[in-house]
Every structure is written in structure tokens, then in C-alpha cells.
Design a protein around this motif. Sequence first.
Motif, short mmCIF file in Angstrom:
data_model
loop_
_atom_site.label_atom_id
_atom_site.label_comp_id
_atom_site.label_asym_id
_atom_site.label_seq_id
_atom_site.Cartn_x
_atom_site.Cartn_y
_atom_site.Cartn_z
N THR A 168 0.87 -1.18 0.00
CA THR A 168 0.00 0.00 0.00
C THR A 168 0.90 1.23 0.00
N THR A 169 1.26 1.67 -1.18
CA THR A 169 2.22 2.76 -1.32
C THR A 169 1.53 4.06 -1.75
N THR A 170 2.20 5.14 -1.45
CA THR A 170 1.80 6.46 -1.96
C THR A 170 3.04 7.07 -2.60
N MET A 171 2.83 8.00 -3.49
CA MET A 171 3.96 8.65 -4.14
C MET A 171 4.39 9.86 -3.34
N ASN A 172 5.64 9.91 -2.98
CA ASN A 172 6.21 11.04 -2.26
C ASN A 172 7.42 11.54 -3.03
N ARG A 173 7.25 12.68 -3.70
CA ARG A 173 8.31 13.24 -4.55
C ARG A 173 8.77 12.22 -5.60
N GLY A 174 7.79 11.51 -6.17
CA GLY A 174 8.09 10.57 -7.24
C GLY A 174 8.65 9.25 -6.79
N VAL A 175 8.59 8.97 -5.48
CA VAL A 175 9.14 7.72 -4.95
C VAL A 175 8.03 6.92 -4.25
N PRO A 176 7.84 5.62 -4.60
CA PRO A 176 6.87 4.79 -3.89
C PRO A 176 7.23 4.71 -2.41
N THR A 177 6.28 5.06 -1.55
CA THR A 177 6.57 5.18 -0.12
C THR A 177 5.50 4.48 0.71
N LEU A 178 5.95 3.85 1.80
CA LEU A 178 5.04 3.19 2.74
C LEU A 178 4.77 4.10 3.92
N SER A 179 3.50 4.21 4.31
CA SER A 179 3.15 5.01 5.48
C SER A 179 3.04 4.15 6.73
N ALA A 180 3.14 2.84 6.56
CA ALA A 180 3.12 1.90 7.69
C ALA A 180 3.99 0.71 7.33
N PRO A 181 4.57 0.03 8.33
CA PRO A 181 5.40 -1.15 8.03
C PRO A 181 4.59 -2.22 7.30
#
Length: 254
Positions: A168-181
Motif C-alpha cells: 500500500t504505497t503512496t507517491m512522495n516526490r516521485g518515490v513509492p513510499t510506505l506510510s506503515a510497516p
Amino acid sequence: MPRSKRSKLVSLTQVSKKTREHKNALIEEVRANADKYRYCWLFGVGSMRNTHLKTVRKLWKDSARIFFGRGAVMAKGLGTTPEEEHKTGLHKLAQLIKGQVGLLFTDSEPSEVTEWFDDFKQPEFARAGNIATRTVILPVGPVMQRHSDPPEPFPHNEDPQLRKLGLTTTMNRGVPTLSAPHKICEKGKPLTAEQAQLLKLIGERLAVFRVALIARWDSTSGELVQMDPPADISLESEATGSEGDEEDAVTMSE
């Protein structure tokens, strides 16, 4: 209408003849090496990969001969009964040939052989169905490619694939990012196809290619010595676990 180039007739008699000749040649090679070398080892493989098996063959090419696959043919070469065995005691070794195993003929001393194979280990990516050897958890933040040195975040165009595999990723400055482990796998549980693919993407190797020595035959005495494979090796039971072409799976080393 011209005939499609894909429509080709194959003579099954020719295929059978080639297979029969190949089997007979393999049987003769096994017998010739039983005459040539003092020892014949039966071995199995954990986390089978043809690439690593080729490495083993290359490193032993000057002092040994290796056969792998076609267990029934190798067993026939050795002889499966006291009446059929090529040399005294070989039928005992032939009766142990089950699943995906190989033969190693050599004059090297047993202590040298066992020490070498105990040390030869190659980390490899686990496949679906393999048991996870450790729990892998991705931390909060950019999803990293661990096989890079140093690790690098996944590019934005990989995000759909990561999400497809369960992240479950979101884009943060063009990078796939996890908000939880995110727990990819848990130690002791079999891997799904998605988990195995995700582990490979991030560069996490949970499997180890190893060769397990099962038994040793000595031509001077005809005696057979059996040994217990290491507890941490899960031997392949079927040939379907190998990769590559047919030649890789069945031919002898050069």
C-alpha cells in the motif's frame, strides 16, 4: 493459401531413436567413470539452480565427473540388482537414486570432498512454495531496492507493480513510499507467488543453493557409506524445480 511455417510434421520415430541413443550413451558414460574413478558420490541439491550447478561442474572438471538428472538412466548404468550391477556394491547406490539427484565420480579423498561441499553455498531468491527462513518487514518510508549498493528507492514507474504485489504505497516526490510497516513474509511459512516475486524485486534472498552428499561408494572395497544431509537443506524431490534447457539437466560435466 501457402502453408504456415509453424505447421511442421515431426517424425516421432526419429525423436524416440535420438532419446534411446542418448540414454544408452549416458549409461555407458556412467559405467566408464565407475571404472575410471575410485569413489562415486550420490548427492542432492537444495534450492536447485542450473547456474550454480554449472559452477560446481566447472570447479571440479579437472578432478571429477558429474552427472545430474535422469535418475532411472543413471541407476541402470550402475545396475539396480546384485546380478546387474556394473561393479561390486553399486546396486546399493543405485537403489538410493530417487528424485532430483546426481552422481559425482572422483579420486579425491572423502575428507576433501565433504569439506568442499560443506563450504559451497550460494544465496538465491526463494520461489513460491519455499518456506521463509526469516521474517521480512519493510519499514515506513521509501521502498528500497536492497540489491543496489548502496540501496536505492524504487522509481515511480515501478509503483503499479509494487501495489499489484500487495504494497500500500503512496507517491512522495516521485518515490513509492510506505506510510506503515509491511510484513512481506513470516519465518516458517510457505511463500506465495506474490511474496516470492516481491522479495526478488527488493533483492531479498531467502534461499541457499547447496549440495548435500547422500552416500559414497568405494570401488576398492565395494562398500557404501550413507550420510545424513544437513538439517537446513531442503532437497529437491522432482526435476521440475530446475531451470534452463534439457541439456543442462541431464548431461555430464565436460
